[in-house]
Design a protein around this motif. Structure first.
Motif: not given
Length: 199
Positions: A61-66, A68-69
Motif C-alpha cells: 500500500a505504501w509503495r502505491l502511494q509513494e 503516485r507522489r
C-alpha cells in the motif's frame, strides 16, 4: 572524466520516474554512463529484497502511494496498475544492450521509452513489435531487436553478477568510479553533488 555505472530494469517504475535526469546530470558534469540493464527480481533475491507482490500488504500500500507522489513530483503520468506489469523485461533489456553496442541513438531516451511504455502507455515491452517501435523512435535500427540475442543474454546475466558484486540491490542504482552508491531516482541530486565533490 567521472563515470557512472547505471543499473536498472526496463520494468522498474522508479527508473521510469527518473526520466532522463541522470543523462542531464552526467552531461552537465562531464560524466560518462555505462547502462547495465538487469533482472531486477533476481537482484532482489540475491541481495535480500522481496518482489513487490510478495511484500506485506502495508508495504504494498505504501509503495502505491509513494509511486503516485514521486510521479507527481517528477511531473509524469503513471498508471499504478499497468496492464503489462510484471512482464518479461529481458527482450527490451537485450535491445538496450544492443543499442549501447551499436551507438548512434539516444540511449537515455530509449530506456525512458521502454519504461514509459509500461507505466504510462499500456504497452507490453516483451512484444517484438513494441520493442522495434521504441528502438526506431529513439534513433536506432529496429532490427537491433533481432541482433546479438546471445551476447545480449550473456551481458544481461553479467550485469546481474556485477551489480551484486558492486553492492547494488535495487533500481535505479548509480555507482560512481569513486564507489559512491546511490539508490533511487530521488538520489540523483546527491549523485550530482558527489560528482561535483560536494558530498
Amino acid at each position: 572524466m567521472p563515470h557512472i555505472e547505471y543499473y536498472f530494469s526496463t520494468i522498474s517504475p522508479y527508473t521510469y520516474i527518473a526520466g532522463t535526469r541522470l543523462e542531464e546530470v552526467a552531461s552537465a558534469n562531464g560524466a560518462t554512463i555505462t547502462y547495465k540493464p538487469l533482472d531486477l527480481i533476481a537482484l532482489f533475491s540475491r541481495t535480500g529484497g522481496v518482489p513487490p507482490g510478495q511484500r506485506h500488504e502495508s508495504r504494498q500500500a505504501w509503495r502505491l502511494q509513494e509511486l503516485r507522489r514521486q510521479a507527481a513530483k517528477a511531473g509524469v503520468p503513471i498508471n499504478l496498475k499497468p496492464a503489462f506489469w510484471p512482464t518479461n523485461a529481458a527482450p527490451s533489456c537485450y535491445a538496450v544492450i544492443a543499442a549501447q553496442n551499436a551507438g548512434g541513438g539516444n540511449l537515455g531516451a530509449l530506456v525512458q521509452g521502454f519504461t514509459r511504455a509500461v507505466w504510462a502507455e499500456e504497452k507490453d515491452i516483451s512484444d517484438d513489435r513494441v520493442i522495434r517501435e521504441i528502438l526506431g523512435a529513439n534513433g536506432y535500427d529496429p532490427s537491433l531487436a533481432d541482433s546479438g540475442l546471445l551476447s545480449g543474454a550473456e551481458a544481461y546475466e553479467r550485469n546481474l553478477e556485477e551489480a551484486v558484486t558492486a553492492g547494488a540491490f535495487g533500481a535505479p542504482f548509480y555507482i560512481t568510479d569513486r564507489d559512491e552508491r546511490f539508490w533511487g531516482q530521488d538520489r540523483i541530486e546527491d549523485l550530482e553533488l558527489s560528482l561535483q565533490g560536494k558530498l
